[in-house]
Design a protein around this motif. Sequence first.
Motif, PDB file in Angstrom:
ATOM      1  N   LEU A  77       0.828  -1.206   0.000  1.00  0.00           N
ATOM      2  CA  LEU A  77       0.000   0.000   0.000  1.00  0.00           C
ATOM      3  C   LEU A  77       0.865   1.260   0.000  1.00  0.00           C
ATOM      4  CD1 LEU A  77      -2.816  -0.881   2.541  1.00  0.00           C
ATOM      5  CD2 LEU A  77      -2.963  -0.757   0.066  1.00  0.00           C
ATOM      6  N   PRO A  78       0.394   2.315  -0.656  1.00  0.00           N
ATOM      7  CA  PRO A  78       1.111   3.590  -0.622  1.00  0.00           C
ATOM      8  C   PRO A  78       1.074   4.185   0.788  1.00  0.00           C
ATOM      9  CG  PRO A  78      -0.626   3.587  -2.305  1.00  0.00           C
ATOM     10  CD  PRO A  78      -0.753   2.337  -1.526  1.00  0.00           C
ATOM     11  N   ARG A 102      -4.562  18.342   1.317  1.00  0.00           N
ATOM     12  CA  ARG A 102      -3.464  18.497   2.284  1.00  0.00           C
ATOM     13  C   ARG A 102      -2.631  17.222   2.350  1.00  0.00           C
ATOM     14  NH1 ARG A 102      -6.583  20.109   6.088  1.00  0.00           N
ATOM     15  NH2 ARG A 102      -6.845  18.109   7.104  1.00  0.00           N
ATOM     16  N   TRP A 103      -3.299  16.066   2.353  1.00  0.00           N
ATOM     17  CA  TRP A 103      -2.578  14.798   2.385  1.00  0.00           C
ATOM     18  C   TRP A 103      -1.807  14.573   1.089  1.00  0.00           C
ATOM     19  CZ3 TRP A 103      -7.491  11.951   4.406  1.00  0.00           C
ATOM     20  CH2 TRP A 103      -7.655  12.214   5.761  1.00  0.00           C
ATOM     21  N   ALA A 104      -2.345  15.050  -0.030  1.00  0.00           N
ATOM     22  CA  ALA A 104      -1.647  14.894  -1.307  1.00  0.00           C
ATOM     23  C   ALA A 104      -0.344  15.682  -1.310  1.00  0.00           C
ATOM     24  CB  ALA A 104      -2.544  15.332  -2.459  1.00  0.00           C
ATOM     25  N   LYS A 105      -0.373  16.891  -0.735  1.00  0.00           N
ATOM     26  CA  LYS A 105       0.859  17.693  -0.655  1.00  0.00           C
ATOM     27  C   LYS A 105       1.899  17.008   0.228  1.00  0.00           C
ATOM     28  CE  LYS A 105      -1.229  22.205  -1.424  1.00  0.00           C
ATOM     29  NZ  LYS A 105      -1.640  23.457  -0.793  1.00  0.00           N
ATOM     30  N   LYS A 106       1.411  16.385   1.308  1.00  0.00           N
ATOM     31  CA  LYS A 106       2.319  15.772   2.272  1.00  0.00           C
ATOM     32  C   LYS A 106       2.801  14.382   1.824  1.00  0.00           C
ATOM     33  CE  LYS A 106       2.378  14.196   7.073  1.00  0.00           C
ATOM     34  NZ  LYS A 106       1.564  14.025   8.275  1.00  0.00           N
ATOM     35  N   LEU A 107       1.891  13.568   1.244  1.00  0.00           N
ATOM     36  CA  LEU A 107       2.204  12.164   0.967  1.00  0.00           C
ATOM     37  C   LEU A 107       2.489  11.869  -0.496  1.00  0.00           C
ATOM     38  CD1 LEU A 107      -0.609  10.688   3.207  1.00  0.00           C
ATOM     39  CD2 LEU A 107       1.817  10.776   3.748  1.00  0.00           C
ATOM     40  N   ILE A 122      -0.212   9.686  -4.984  1.00  0.00           N
ATOM     41  CA  ILE A 122      -0.912   8.436  -4.688  1.00  0.00           C
ATOM     42  C   ILE A 122      -0.690   8.124  -3.211  1.00  0.00           C
ATOM     43  CG2 ILE A 122      -1.093   5.977  -5.180  1.00  0.00           C
ATOM     44  CD1 ILE A 122       0.153   6.512  -7.896  1.00  0.00           C
ATOM     45  N   TYR A 123      -1.798   7.962  -2.476  1.00  0.00           N
ATOM     46  CA  TYR A 123      -1.696   7.580  -1.075  1.00  0.00           C
ATOM     47  C   TYR A 123      -2.912   6.746  -0.707  1.00  0.00           C
ATOM     48  CZ  TYR A 123      -4.732  11.631  -0.342  1.00  0.00           C
ATOM     49  OH  TYR A 123      -5.756  12.539  -0.390  1.00  0.00           O
ATOM     50  N   SER A 124      -2.861   6.129   0.438  1.00  0.00           N
ATOM     51  CA  SER A 124      -3.974   5.302   0.884  1.00  0.00           C
ATOM     52  C   SER A 124      -4.494   5.843   2.202  1.00  0.00           C
ATOM     53  CB  SER A 124      -3.526   3.848   1.063  1.00  0.00           C
ATOM     54  OG  SER A 124      -2.583   3.761   2.112  1.00  0.00           O
ATOM     55  N   GLY A 167     -13.823   0.545   7.817  1.00  0.00           N
ATOM     56  CA  GLY A 167     -13.187  -0.741   7.581  1.00  0.00           C
ATOM     57  C   GLY A 167     -12.650  -0.907   6.169  1.00  0.00           C
ATOM     58  N   LYS A 168     -12.819   0.091   5.308  1.00  0.00           N
ATOM     59  CA  LYS A 168     -12.389  -0.015   3.907  1.00  0.00           C
ATOM     60  C   LYS A 168     -11.092   0.762   3.695  1.00  0.00           C
ATOM     61  CE  LYS A 168     -16.075  -2.044   2.195  1.00  0.00           C
ATOM     62  NZ  LYS A 168     -16.069  -3.318   1.588  1.00  0.00           N
ATOM     63  N   THR A 169     -10.141   0.121   3.044  1.00  0.00           N
ATOM     64  CA  THR A 169      -8.913   0.800   2.654  1.00  0.00           C
ATOM     65  C   THR A 169      -9.115   1.368   1.263  1.00  0.00           C
ATOM     66  OG1 THR A 169      -7.583  -0.686   3.988  1.00  0.00           O
ATOM     67  CG2 THR A 169      -6.438   0.539   2.276  1.00  0.00           C
ATOM     68  N   VAL A 170      -8.818   2.658   1.109  1.00  0.00           N
ATOM     69  CA  VAL A 170      -9.050   3.363  -0.140  1.00  0.00           C
ATOM     70  C   VAL A 170      -7.715   3.869  -0.666  1.00  0.00           C
ATOM     71  CG1 VAL A 170     -10.241   5.321  -1.191  1.00  0.00           C
ATOM     72  CG2 VAL A 170     -11.313   4.101   0.684  1.00  0.00           C
ATOM     73  N   ILE A 171      -7.475   3.661  -1.958  1.00  0.00           N
ATOM     74  CA  ILE A 171      -6.297   4.226  -2.611  1.00  0.00           C
ATOM     75  C   ILE A 171      -6.751   5.508  -3.292  1.00  0.00           C
ATOM     76  CG2 ILE A 171      -4.463   3.845  -4.298  1.00  0.00           C
ATOM     77  CD1 ILE A 171      -4.404   1.877  -1.966  1.00  0.00           C
ATOM     78  N   VAL A 172      -6.097   6.616  -2.982  1.00  0.00           N
ATOM     79  CA  VAL A 172      -6.481   7.916  -3.519  1.00  0.00           C
ATOM     80  C   VAL A 172      -5.484   8.310  -4.606  1.00  0.00           C
ATOM     81  CG1 VAL A 172      -6.917  10.338  -2.973  1.00  0.00           C
ATOM     82  CG2 VAL A 172      -7.441   8.579  -1.283  1.00  0.00           C
ATOM     83  N   LEU A 173      -6.002   8.583  -5.795  1.00  0.00           N
ATOM     84  CA  LEU A 173      -5.192   9.061  -6.911  1.00  0.00           C
ATOM     85  C   LEU A 173      -5.479  10.544  -7.053  1.00  0.00           C
ATOM     86  CD1 LEU A 173      -5.975   6.192  -9.437  1.00  0.00           C
ATOM     87  CD2 LEU A 173      -4.136   6.313  -7.770  1.00  0.00           C
ATOM     88  N   ASN A 174      -4.450  11.370  -6.961  1.00  0.00           N
ATOM     89  CA  ASN A 174      -4.664  12.805  -6.911  1.00  0.00           C
ATOM     90  C   ASN A 174      -3.982  13.521  -8.063  1.00  0.00           C
ATOM     91  OD1 ASN A 174      -5.907  14.940  -5.746  1.00  0.00           O
ATOM     92  ND2 ASN A 174      -4.686  14.941  -3.878  1.00  0.00           N
ATOM     93  N   ASP A 175      -4.030  12.926  -9.264  1.00  0.00           N
ATOM     94  CA  ASP A 175      -3.435  13.541 -10.436  1.00  0.00           C
ATOM     95  C   ASP A 175      -4.203  13.050 -11.657  1.00  0.00           C
ATOM     96  OD1 ASP A 175      -1.345  15.021 -11.853  1.00  0.00           O
ATOM     97  OD2 ASP A 175      -0.674  13.041 -12.529  1.00  0.00           O
TER      98      ASP A 175
END
Length: 186
Positions: free
Chosen positions: A49-50, A75-80, A83-85, A90-98
């Motif tokens: 996981l990212p 804010r999390w995209a700037k920090k991480l 691509i971050y999770s 209970g669900k793990t989500v992968i966030v694509l920010n581009d």
Amino acid sequence: MSATPSFLMFMKTWLPHLWGSGFGCLLATVGLLAVWAKQRRLLGSRGNLPPSPFQFPLLGCIPLLGSLPHEAFARWAKKLGKIYSCRLGGKTVIVLNDAEIIREALFQPVFSGRPRMYTAEVTGKRLGKRSCPGESLAKMALFLIFASVLQRFSLSVDKPESVDMSPVNGITLDTHEYFLTAVPRT
């Protein structure tokens, strides 16, 4: 199955004393830790996981979203990174920010399907787009109306040479306006 008299006697006499002495707080803490450990074991290790922001044991990132979740994700995209999770409950989500990464991911076979949605299964027995139970009935009614109009009237254009069929650019492709004349059939 009913409780035995000895268990009821224990509940009435000893449980208040144990709870007041701090044993109940200790028991609740151990119970919460057991639930948290079981959740971590079920979710497994982070593996491939990212990176992710701080997550609370049972809620994940939900308390950190606040009233403006899009700002938290930015804010999390700037920090991480792009691509971050994060875990939402209970669900793990992968966030694509581009946009480019999203476009690339959409063409991967893994992401081509849609997730199963319980509400769609219960209400419409379909997955994917929302459906209206009366949609097919409305389409049939419109078809019957237009069919009866075409049977009773003859449609013609006043000046056929003036009809311009070149497309008009806009949000959608459209044609130029022209007027039809409906003449009742004899």
